[in-house]
Motif scaffolding. Sequence first.
Motif: not given
Length: 233
Positions: A21-37, A196-202
């Motif tokens: 509700m104040q300053s939303p952030s999301i948790l993400m990480g980077q997949r490796g360069a050799s990842a198949a997907f 997700v942005e459309g559901r911040l207050t719901d």
Amino acid sequence: MTKDKSAIRDAATVIVLRNRMQSPSILMGQRGASAAFMPNKFVFPGGAVDPEDAQVPLATPLPAVCQQRLAEQAEPGLQTALAAAAIRELWEETGLILGTPGEWSGFVPENWQGFAQKGVLPSAQPLQFVFRAVTPPGRPRRFDARFFLLDADSLFGDLDDFGQASDELSHLQWIPLDQARDFDLPFITEVVLAEVEGRLTDMSPPASVPFFLNNEEASLFQRLRGRPMPETD
């Protein structure tokens, strides 16, 4: 037996939302360069359902409306496995725990032993099923991924401690929601971000869930609506 890597596998992805509700952030990480997907892409924690996930005891189940949405176009009983997979993948890839204090009874699958040693039982009640997408044909891996939205306040422990994470994702970080599109994202992740942005207050589970279906014939959006839930006193 050799696993068919071209087969579509059920998968679960977790969108962890912090300071909603104040300053939303999301948790993400980077997949490796050799990842198949999706090599090098910034993604949400997630991965394929393991056979053992269906037998994992949940301290609390998914919300009833989410169970109903997940049941559409899915084999019976898959809801529990998807919820467990979401919790396990979040733990494995970030070291963060969704659960409640409690002792496991009986056999603990090998890929759940680290989680169980924390004295916590997985809890699915805080998860909300908000999106579904099937990987397009022609990719080296294909998944039928269900995306779950999770408020970070429901997690157990320090939100900034990634010390127990595996090395599958690097550069784990809380990214301000309004800056996420500055990163190298898969197309479907950008689509999910808009949801997700459309559901911040719901705070309630969605009345219907977008389904991005890719097959040999076409790519199209559907809506998973389910049946109206019965009223309770």
